[in-house]
Write an enzyme that holds these catalytic residues in place. Structure first.
Site, mmCIF file in Angstrom:
data_model
loop_
_atom_site.group_PDB
_atom_site.id
_atom_site.type_symbol
_atom_site.label_atom_id
_atom_site.label_comp_id
_atom_site.label_asym_id
_atom_site.label_seq_id
_atom_site.Cartn_x
_atom_site.Cartn_y
_atom_site.Cartn_z
ATOM 1 N N LEU A 73 -1.414 -7.352 10.416
ATOM 2 C CA LEU A 73 -1.492 -8.388 9.388
ATOM 3 C C LEU A 73 -0.551 -8.115 8.232
ATOM 4 O O LEU A 73 -0.009 -9.009 7.621
ATOM 5 C CB LEU A 73 -2.929 -8.478 8.835
ATOM 6 C CG LEU A 73 -3.939 -9.093 9.762
ATOM 7 C CD1 LEU A 73 -5.328 -9.033 9.144
ATOM 8 C CD2 LEU A 73 -3.576 -10.544 10.062
ATOM 9 N N GLY B 154 1.184 -2.245 3.555
ATOM 10 C CA GLY B 154 1.301 -2.140 2.108
ATOM 11 C C GLY B 154 1.279 -0.706 1.661
ATOM 12 O O GLY B 154 1.446 0.211 2.455
ATOM 13 N N VAL C 35 -2.702 -2.954 7.773
ATOM 14 C CA VAL C 35 -3.891 -3.760 8.025
ATOM 15 C C VAL C 35 -3.717 -4.466 9.363
ATOM 16 O O VAL C 35 -2.688 -5.086 9.611
ATOM 17 C CB VAL C 35 -4.094 -4.816 6.927
ATOM 18 C CG1 VAL C 35 -5.407 -5.546 7.158
ATOM 19 C CG2 VAL C 35 -4.073 -4.165 5.563
ATOM 20 N N ASP D 186 -4.416 -2.996 -8.842
ATOM 21 C CA ASP D 186 -3.260 -3.223 -7.980
ATOM 22 C C ASP D 186 -3.203 -4.670 -7.542
ATOM 23 O O ASP D 186 -2.952 -4.968 -6.371
ATOM 24 C CB ASP D 186 -3.329 -2.284 -6.765
ATOM 25 C CG ASP D 186 -2.010 -2.234 -6.004
ATOM 26 O OD1 ASP D 186 -2.028 -1.889 -4.818
ATOM 27 O OD2 ASP D 186 -0.970 -2.575 -6.605
#
Lengths: 824, 236
Positions: free
Chosen positions: A55, A58, A63, A174
């Site tokens: 997905l 980061g 993910v 974040d």
């Protein structure tokens, strides 16, 4: 087949290439081959989870979309770096954080199902959201943009969710567009609460900096986060982040652009402000600007204190109500303005003065008598008017630079602001408005924009007259500064008229003189001096001095008045060097209350000139250099005062015989004055005349002649043929004419100048010099009989005025001795 | 210029050195925010984070797929690739050139292999022991069969990598409709079905496909030649 272990860098042959890539296959086979290459990678499993697709990737890890085989449920699985579990303490910390985040039960916060450790790797299982990152949602590829209202509505939901977390003690830290997904029904979901805190502590910084990925996206991080000051990170860091995100949603890019990296950031954040959003997108207006600016304030004290406050302002905006984000306090603004606009010190000092509503002219008109309550009241009103005006001006000018102009100067801002109030009807009484305009004019004057300043000052004066007619006290500063500007522009009659009008407006009596009278008289004395009427100037100045001693012996007008007296004495060169003595006394006086200030600098400069005239060049240089130093530090090296001091330095250098240096100094002075005051201004011409004397000394007669003849023509027209200033150009011109052989004209000038000098100055050093030069000229012509008596007169006068040992006296003595020898 | 350094991989203390010019001329690629020329020389500058990210994006899939095919779980493959990238960031800025050593892809292959070896011999965790200076990386002599198999897999993946890159780039060279048709064909739809869907005759689709193929092949050849180019000049 190419073998990778083949050593030697032979280029791939075409055959090898075709082979490897199947260039020679028929179409269908080739497409099959290609298919195999382009297919998605096999994902495999992660523990029990069947990985379906990646997905995102980061700062913290990857993910995946996955399926839980037991339940068939689709979840999002985040694989975190193993470093998170490096120690048992960190592990339990991690679990606590996750727990805290997991209990954030809010429809727009992505629910965390749990954590697992699989093969030593921590995994986080979350609800899978079928959505797109919010920036892609707001600005999908293609021409269409989501309407502002829609974006704001969704953003409000995001704010609610973040605020919910804040109230439960969880700060996100974040926030970025990829952490906020929006589904098909325009519902936002926020991910990764609280994890940033763990992440940054868990992973060794060596790795962070090397891969870059782990640092996350700097574009949305608040300055205090970037500085690494973790203790000062509070909810306002999230305010900043949301502000940055909203900025991007509305304008298409983050506040400081995309291509940002940590080193850039450390630089950029501390100095710049983002481009005004309303400038980037016509759908946005200044209220959005204000909201975003407040969220993105560098100093967190200036931001919204909570997400709630930000959301409230957005709601107000949507409802059409006034937004509360107001310009920050003026102290902050001034600091920021000065910081941003790196103007010279001169500008910021002037600006501070403006802000303090003090005028920048001499302290003469500073409020003295508390008895004058009307005046006191007006001062207070003026102060507030100026503050208000300045605040508005600052708000307009900073933090956004004018388009196409990176460094807006105070002058530009003032000018722009002044233009704006030209036609407006301000609500202040005319007296206050006069003072306000005066403050603007004065500042512009100090900054060098005399022509704009004079227009505004005249307007101020007009308002002052209206106020006076209504019984209000006059704006004396308006008169005073206007007269000063008129004097500088060589309009002496106008200056005299202005000052006389001011004196009349005092409405005082000889028995009860106004405290402002000495100052105005002093100015009048200066103008007279300029006109060449030294006797009048001395008379007026002495009277002013007497008055000021009588009214208030210790006020600042004393100093200036003294200087006028002295200045009227300078051309006279009184034999006991009264001028120099007075100047020294004044210097000591000023040193007593403000050493190192502008008054002190001026006095130094003044004294330097007198000392130079006397012949002590070393001391003159010392004094002058100190004056220059003070001027450079306070007013800047481009200010008229500094330029004048440099002119003096040029005079000193010439007297020292350093002609080249004198030349370069004076050329600079000419350039400044020409730019500031114009080519035909008296001050500029004076400087040119001096240049001509230097050129003469260097032997460049033609160039000297050119300048002097032009100057003479100008002064004759301006001052008249028999004026002392005109004669002071004839002085240097005559010897040059003699040097090029135009002896008839030279003699004429020598004699004419001498006649005027005898008349205006009497027995003074300057007159004596004139006599000596005539004598020397006659000598050079071989007319020894005529030269001798002339030189003898020169010697007598010089002995009496300069003293026996002065170099000028010696000079004349030598000339006479050469006659004696010649006759022997 | 781009220099690579691959220490200790050749069994003796000498440093192995390479010269590689800009690996791929990216000037045709559409969507990269950074300048497209000489990605690898930019990566040599460890401060250029944007270039670095791009480099990783570009090579990640190749490396992941190779690792997966070598039998690693996805998660482990991720770790290996991650540590490999970390290694490269340290090593890249200091490279020197040696024409004897071969091509970039060979170098990358060797580094990948050694990263996998390291991982399989790890004792503590995937983020430990990244200091290449302290390591002795001898390829196991008995594993020659494995070596040959690996080499074949590597080549396959390398070819696929280039085609993937070229596919991305080729989009910029043709109009969107043709590209779409091509991609749909690639994902399994027959020409006949596409002809119906787009309302064109099959012949024109074949022709378009041929043109795209020719272009792809051109791009691939260009990419490979770029990768293999050798340059004499020292790094400034």
């Amino acid at each position: 087949m190419i073998s990778p272990s083949h050593s030697g860098p032979d280029p791939l042959s075409d055959a090898d290439l075709s082979d490897a890539f199947g260039f020679d296959l028929d179409d269908e086979s080739w497409v099959d081959r290609l298919r195999a290459c382009a297919s998605a990678p096999v994902m495999g499993k992660l523990g029990d989870f069947e990985l379906l697709s990646e997905l995102g990737r980061g700062g913290q890890g990857v993910v995946f979309k996955a399926r839980q085989p037991r339940t068939g449920r689709i979840v999002a699985v985040k694989r975190l770096g193993a470093g998170v579990f490096a120690t048992p303490a960190m592990r339990s910390r991690f679990e606590r954080e996750v727990e805290a985040a997991a209990v954030l039960d809010h429809p727009n916060i992505v629910g965390i199902f749990g954590t697992e450790v699989i093969d030593g790797q921590p995994l986080l299982t979350m609800k899978w959201i079928d959505g797109v990152p919010i920036d892609r949602w707001a600005n999908p590829p293609g021409p269409s943009r989501r309407p502002v209202r829609e974006v704001l509505q969704v953003f409000l939901t995001v704010c609610d969710a973040v605020h919910h977390a804040h109230q439960r003690g969880v700060i996100h830290r974040d926030l970025k567009p990829s952490n906020i997904l929006v589904d098909g029904q325009d519902r936002p979901y926020i991910m990764d609460f609280g994890l940033a805190k763990i992440r940054s502590e868990a992973i060794p910084s060596a790795i962070l900096s090397q891969t870059g990925e782990f640092l996350g996206t700097p574009a949305y991080a608040a300055p205090e986060q970037i500085r690494g000051d973790s203790r000062s990170v509070d909810v306002r860091a999230d305010v900043y982040a949301l502000g940055a995100i909203l900025y991007q949603l509305l304008t298409g890019s983050p506040p400081f652009g995309r291509a940002r990296d940590w080193p850039d950031l450390m630089q950029g954040l501390s100095q710049r402000d983002p481009i005004q959003p309303s400038k980037l997108d016509p759908r946005l207006n200044s209220e959005i600007d204000a909201i975003l600016l407040k969220s993105l304030a560098h100093d967190k004290q200036e931001r919204y204190e909570s997400i709630d406050a930000l959301a409230a302002d957005i709601r107000r905006y949507l409802a059409g109500d006034a937004v509360s984000a107001h310009p920050p306090s003026s102290a902050y603004r001034v600091r920021k303005f000065i910081r941003h606009h790196r103007a010279s010190v001169m500008v910021s000092t002037a600006f501070v003065f403006l802000l303090m509503a003090a005028t920048i002219t001499s302290t003469a008109f500073y409020l003295r008598s508390e008895k004058e309550s009307a005046r006191a009241k007006r001062e207070a009103e003026t102060q507030s008017a100026i503050s208000q005006f300045v605040q508005n001006m600052l708000h307009r000018a900073a933090p956004y630079p004018l388009p196409g102009n990176k460094d807006i100067t105070v002058r530009d801002a003032l000018h722009a602001a002044a233009l704006e109030i030209e036609d407006k009807e301000l609500q202040y009484p005319p007296g206050v408005e006069a003072e306000l305009r005066h403050a603007i004019a004065d500042t512009l004057y100090v900054l060098g924009s005399i022509h704009e300043a004079i227009v505004i000052e005249r307007e101020a004066l007009r308002l002052s007259r209206i106020a006076e007619a209504a019984g209000e006290p006059p704006c004396l500063d308006c008169y005073s500064v206007l007269a000063q500007m008129q004097k500088e522009l060589d309009d002496y009659p106008a200056a005299v008229e202005t000052l006389n009008e001011a004196l009349a407006a005092l409405h005082d009596t000889p028995e009860n003189p106004s405290p402002e009278r000495p100052e105005l008289m002093r100015q009048l004395g200066m103008v007279r001096w300029r006109q060449g009427d030294f006797r009048a100037s001395e008379r007026i100045a002495r009277e002013a001095l007497r008055l000021s001693m009588e009214i208030a012996p210790d006020n600042a007008a004393f100093v200036d008045t003294m200087n006028v007296v002295i200045s009227s004495l300078v051309p006279n060169n009184a034999p006991d060097f009264e001028g120099e003595t007075m100047a020294r006394k004044t210097l000591a006086y000023i040193h007593g209350y403000a050493p190192g200030g502008l008054d002190y600098a001026f006095q130094l400069f003044w004294l330097a000139m007198l000392v130079r005239e006397r012949g002590d060049l070393e001391q003159a240089e010392q004094l002058n250099q100190e004056a220059i130093r003070i001027y450079e530090n306070t007013r800047g090296d481009k200010s008229p005062a500094c330029v004048a001091a440099r002119f003096e330095l040029g005079l000193i250098r010439k007297a020292q015989g350093e002609l080249d240096e004198a030349e370069s100094i004076i050329r600079e002075v000419i350039e400044f004055r020409s730019k500031l005051l114009g080519d035909h201004n008296r001050a500029t011409i004076d400087a040119r005349v001096f240049l001509a004397t230097v050129l003469h000394a260097q032997g460049d007669y033609q160039a000297a002649l050119l300048i002097l003849e032009e100057a003479l023509a100008n002064y004759r027209k301006r001052f008249g043929v028999d004026n002392i200033h005109t004669v002071r150009v004839e002085g240097p011109l005559a010897p040059v004419l003699a040097a090029v052989g135009r002896t008839g004209e030279a003699e004429q000038l020598f004699r004419h100048a001498l006649a005027v000098r005898r008349d205006v100055l009497g027995e003074r050093g300057e007159t004596a010099t004139n006599i000596h030069e005539l004598g020397q000229f006659l000598l050079d012509q071989g007319r020894i009989h005529e030269a001798k008596p002339v030189l003898q007169e020169a010697l007598t006068m010089r002995r009496s005025v300069r003293g026996e040992d002065h170099r000028e006296t010696t000079e004349t003595r030598r000339a006479l001795m050469s006659i004696v020898h010649a006759q022997d | 210029m781009f220099l690579l350094y691959c220490p200790k991989l050749f069994g003796h203390g000498k440093l192995g050195i390479f010269w590689v010019r800009s690996l791929v001329d990216l000037s045709n690629t559409k969507s990269h925010a950074t300048t497209n020329v000489a990605l690898l020389s930019r990566v040599r500058n460890s401060e250029d984070h944007a270039a670095w990210r791009e480099f990783q994006d570009r090579y990640r899939e190749l490396l992941l797929r190779f690792c997966r095919k070598r039998g690693l779980q996805h998660a482990d493959a991720e770790d290996v690739v991650q540590s490999l990238f970390i290694n490269l960031t340290k090593a890249l800025p200091q490279f020197v050139y040696d024409p004897q050593r071969g091509r970039f892809r060979d170098y990358l292959y060797r580094c990948t292999k050694s990263a996998i070896s390291r991982w399989s011999r790890r004792s503590i965790g995937p983020f430990q022991a990244l200091d290449t200076d302290r390591e002795h990386l001898q390829p196991d002599p008995v594993d020659r069969a494995q070596d040959a198999a690996d080499a074949a897999v590597w080549e396959q993946e390398w070819v696929a990598h280039h085609y993937r890159l070229a596919l991305e780039r080729v989009r910029a060279d043709f109009d969107a409709r043709n590209v779409e048709m091509f991609e749909r064909n690639l994902s399994g739809e027959s020409i006949a079905a596409l002809a119906t869907a787009y309302g064109v005759n099959e012949q024109s689709i074949y022709k378009a496909r041929q043109r795209i193929r020719a272009r792809l092949q051109e791009l691939v050849a260009e990419q490979v030649r770029e990768e293999d180019r050798v340059d004499d000049q020292p790094v400034p």
